[in-house]
Write an enzyme that holds these catalytic residues in place. Structure first.
Site, PDB file in Angstrom:
ATOM      1  N   GLU A 162       0.723  -2.553  12.501  1.00  0.00           N
ATOM      2  CA  GLU A 162       0.990  -3.988  12.432  1.00  0.00           C
ATOM      3  C   GLU A 162       1.310  -4.610  13.782  1.00  0.00           C
ATOM      4  OE1 GLU A 162       3.840  -4.691   9.281  1.00  0.00           O
ATOM      5  OE2 GLU A 162       2.906  -3.084   8.123  1.00  0.00           O
ATOM      6  N   TRP A 179       0.829  -1.208   0.000  1.00  0.00           N
ATOM      7  CA  TRP A 179       0.000   0.000   0.000  1.00  0.00           C
ATOM      8  C   TRP A 179       0.859   1.253   0.000  1.00  0.00           C
ATOM      9  CZ3 TRP A 179      -1.737   3.065   4.651  1.00  0.00           C
ATOM     10  CH2 TRP A 179      -0.832   2.960   5.708  1.00  0.00           C
ATOM     11  N   ASP A 180       2.158   1.070   0.317  1.00  0.00           N
ATOM     12  CA  ASP A 180       3.109   2.180   0.325  1.00  0.00           C
ATOM     13  C   ASP A 180       3.007   3.020  -0.949  1.00  0.00           C
ATOM     14  OD1 ASP A 180       3.874   0.000   1.961  1.00  0.00           O
ATOM     15  OD2 ASP A 180       5.937   0.696   2.078  1.00  0.00           O
ATOM     16  N   LYS A 206       3.010   0.324  16.104  1.00  0.00           N
ATOM     17  CA  LYS A 206       4.211   0.374  15.287  1.00  0.00           C
ATOM     18  C   LYS A 206       4.256   1.665  14.481  1.00  0.00           C
ATOM     19  CE  LYS A 206       6.574  -2.136  11.564  1.00  0.00           C
ATOM     20  NZ  LYS A 206       6.453  -3.193  10.533  1.00  0.00           N
ATOM     21  N   GLN A 207       3.076   2.159  14.106  1.00  0.00           N
ATOM     22  CA  GLN A 207       3.019   3.314  13.218  1.00  0.00           C
ATOM     23  C   GLN A 207       1.669   4.008  13.337  1.00  0.00           C
ATOM     24  OE1 GLN A 207       3.278   0.053  10.353  1.00  0.00           O
ATOM     25  NE2 GLN A 207       2.349   1.450   8.891  1.00  0.00           N
TER      26      GLN A 207
END
Length: 774
Positions: free
Chosen positions: A493, A365-366, A603-604
């Site tokens: 994640e 998806w980046d 994580k993000q």
């Protein structure tokens, strides 16, 4: 427009620094990627990722599951290290050049204005005679099948015999590191050489993958010249016996030339690649292109390379005053994005571009969420190429949805090269349905910035409708009549398989609303009628999609006044980040996934990203409280995180935080902030850093109401400026102490908003200037 985008570094043989330089000084053009390894190689005890890659070319390898449950993925694609044509050994007067034993002084240069890397060398032989060399490498944008090396050697003190021992090697292996889950764990030779031919000044080799059956042709041509002290060139004829086969899969060219004191020996190596994915006869295609490019002067090829980049920088020029390191890092980020962008069909942009084997060359998806916005605002043709890949693989996304039990719709794979799922660990892979949201958001963003209705009718709306169908089939209505989506994984994640991930639900509602809106607004067009018939979609199904979008459940917690990441997130204990040893980050390398899933630790950016992308998903107070809440429990172990926090901090008026998070993001690769840039660049973070300036600091917004600009100046900046494209216009933002402006560089009249007020730029050269908010 400036022209000083150059990076220079001293060569280092520290393990981490060597691999980092291989990444930083890579050459790529969207089809060919060449790691910046040394032509002569390094000793076996030094770790190097020696690689040359082709976009979209892959091998299929097994990925055996411990338990073969229904439709779990048991094979994947991986990018290939194709034929090595970098290798050139140098001998001067019988002495083999070795950069370590000769203690050569070595500088490495990346020229982003002209599109080449350069390695300059200076050394002495055992008798103290001095020599200089320069090695210029180019992956050509105008000829995407072509990579060249121009190797020059000058003798300063005496006449010299120069030997270029040049190799063409099809017998290569991929890199591996069993200690890093982001890399393959075995070193494999995926290619078999099946044919080789030699002529007086060239060689052609054909190799084939063992499972996928892809043929890759590499054609290598050679030129040998001398240059006098004034630069006048003289061609040296190459004899047929100078090129021979060492073994199956390796060909050597021994090119000798005598030079007098002060003269240069010049060896030019042309490599042309072609593959059977795109060509019916890759061998003859590579031969044809090689003949064409060798008929051109090298200076002509270099000029074409510079011309392409001149056009790119005119569209994308950005400058930051007051922080030279940051300014250079942003130039590097944009250049690497441009190098990584596809220039052929059947390929997208990998998480590492073509700079290394991290993540095995997979597309995530980046690409759509972080990299595509850069191209939407700087090069709409490349943006369309990126979007085209998702349309080309739409049927495979439909098949993927079927494998997961869906009766309708399309589910794009979490990681892929061909459009088939390559994620073996489904909780943080296939379950990340939000990739569909990234793709629908990309389609909508492209349309809003370009007004390209033809794209919607030919490709975009079909993608949106099939994604909307997927959401409708995935979710259901709860007892309160809300539409809910269960058992999916959001961007974070460290939290997997949850109910009502806030971000995913926002994505779904947004995409569904737009699918319905476009269907209704363009319903009378012949193309839309044909699409309706093709998909078998009617007004009743459209109404169901619309209703689900309107009734989408978005979690809210009254106690904290925040948007919970999902239904159960706030029920978990908070991870003690403050007392977690630094050596235990990133957490995914030190804790079992199930252990992480049971804690509040991110994580993000997840909900913070949802708030930024979908400003109607919550009120400002909720967004600010959410920002502060998640700020305390986010590790930023992902390179996709700090840029998002920067963007949202800008949106919320938290300017100090916006600046802090941006600095960490923008310098990530050039200064190896995460310690893993040696595996390849982080293209998504690079796009995110660009977004942090354009959408964050400059406050650019593009929505149904049009364009708005609302900038501020970070404290450490003296100013910043950038060019961007919007609906066929070229515009420039300039921000400096006390004021900001928007200028129309090219195109028709444009209306825009600033701080709620409407402005117009009526002709080319028109500028609107306003006082800068503090």
């Amino acid at each position: 427009m400036r022209s000083n985008r150059i990076i220079t570094k001293k060569q280092s043989f520290d393990k981490a620094e060597l691999r980092l330089n291989e990444t930083l000084f890579c050459n790529a053009n969207g089809y060919i990627g060449v790691r910046g390894t040394l032509e002569e190689g390094v000793p076996d005890f030094i770790s190097t990722m020696r690689g040359m890659y082709l976009g979209g070319v892959y091998e299929i390898i097994p990925m055996k599951q411990a338990e073969s449950l229904c439709n779990l993925i048991e094979k994947k694609q991986t990018m290939l290290n194709v034929a090595d044509t970098q290798t050139i050994y140098l001998c001067v007067n019988g002495e083999k050049f070795d950069i370590q034993s000769t203690q050569a002084d070595c500088d490495r240069i990346l020229n982003m204005d002209e599109g080449y890397t350069l390695r300059t060398l200076a050394w002495k032989d055992k008798d103290s005679n001095r020599y200089e060399a320069s090695i210029k490498r180019v992956a050509h944008f105008e000829h995407p099948n072509l990579f060249t090396i121009e190797y020059r050697v000058r003798s300063l003190d005496r006449d010299a015999e120069i030997l270029f021992d040049s190799r063409h090697i099809a017998d290569v292996k991929n890199y591996s590191d069993p200690d890093d889950p982001r890399l393959a764990d075995e070193s494999e030779a995926y290619l078999e050489a099946v044919m080789s031919e030699m002529t007086e000044n060239s060689s052609i080799m054909l190799a084939k993958t063992k499972v996928s059956g892809i043929s890759i042709a590499s054609a290598v041509g050679h030129k040998l010249l001398t240059a006098d002290e004034k630069g006048n060139l003289k061609k040296i004829e190459i004899n047929g016996d100078q090129i021979d086969r060492i073994k199956n899969g390796e060909i050597r060219g021994n090119f000798r030339v005598h030079i007098e004191k002060g003269q240069e020996a010049v060896y030019v190596k042309y490599t042309v690649f072609a593959d059977s994915i795109r060509e019916s006869d890759p061998k003859n295609k590579s031969r044809e292109i090689l003949c064409e490019v060798m008929g051109k002067e090298l200076s002509e090829l270099y000029k074409a390379q510079k011309d392409v980049l001149t056009g790119f920088w005119q569209r994308a020029d950005m400058e930051i005053q007051g922080d030279d390191e940051l300014d250079l890092a942003m130039c590097f980020n944009m250049y690497q994005l441009f190098q990584s962008s596809p220039r052929m069909d059947k390929v997208s942009m990998a998480a590492k571009g073509l700079s290394g084997e991290g993540y095995e060359g997979h597309y995530f998806w980046d690409t759509e969420m972080y990299a595509l916005p850069f191209f939407i605002l700087t090069d709409t043709e490349l943006a369309r190429r990126i979007l085209a890949f998702r349309y080309e693989t739409l049927d495979k996304a439909r098949e993927n949805a079927g494998l997961l039990g869906h009766k309708k719709g399309a589910l794009y794979p979490w990681r892929t090269i061909t459009g088939e799922e390559c994620s073996g660990y489904f909780p943080s892979g296939t379950a990340a349905y939000h990739i569909n949201g990234a793709i629908s958001n990309a389609v909508i963003s492209y349309y809003l910035a370009t007004g390209d209705t033809d794209y919607l009718l030919s490709e975009g709306e079909e993608i949106l409708l099939e994604i909307a169908r997927l959401w409708l089939d995935t979710g259901n209505y709860d007892r309160d009549g809300k539409f809910v989506i269960n058992e999916v994984t959001g961007p974070d994640e460290y939290t997997c398989m949850t109910d009502n991930n806030f971000y995913t639900n926002c994505c779904a509602a947004h995409g569904m609303k737009w699918a319905v809106k476009i269907f209704r607004e363009l319903g009378n067009r012949d193309e839309m009628k044909a699409l309706s018939e093709k998909l078998g979609i009617d007004d009743d199904e459209i109404e169901k999609i619309s209703e689900a979008a309107e009734k989408m459940y978005l979690p809210y917690d009254e106690k904290f006044g925040i948007s919970p990441q999902d239904d159960s997130f706030l029920q978990k204990p908070v991870w003690d980040l403050e007392n977690t040893p630094k050596e235990e980050f990133p957490l995914l390398l030190h804790y079992h996934p199930l252990h992480l899933y049971r804690y509040q630790v991110c994580k993000q950016a997840d909900t913070v990203l949802a708030h930024f992308l979908y400003p109607d998903s919550a009120d400002k107070e909720t967004m600010e409280k959410s920002f502060r809440y998640y700020e305390k429990i986010t590790t930023h172990d992902s390179s996709l995180s700090t840029c998002v926090f920067s963007m949202q901090a800008s949106r919320l008026g938290l300017y100090d935080e916006a600046e802090k998070y941006f600095g960490d993001s923008a310098k990530l690769d050039l200064y190896n902030r995460h310690g893993n840039s040696g595996d390849g660049v982080h293209t998504a973070n690079m796009g995110g850093a660009y977004m942090a300036i354009v959408y964050g600091f400059a406050g650019i917004r593009i929505n149904e109401d049009g364009l708005s600009v609302d900038p501020f100046l970070p404290k450490s900046f003296k100013g910043y400026s950038f060019n961007f494209c919007y609906r066929g216009r070229s515009l420039r933002v300039e921000v400096k102490s006390g004021e900001a402006s928007l200028k129309l560089l090219d195109g028709e009249k444009i209306d825009f908003c600033h701080n709620g007020d409407k402005y117009s730029l009526n002709s080319v050269g028109a500028v609107s200037t306003w006082k800068l908010k503090q």
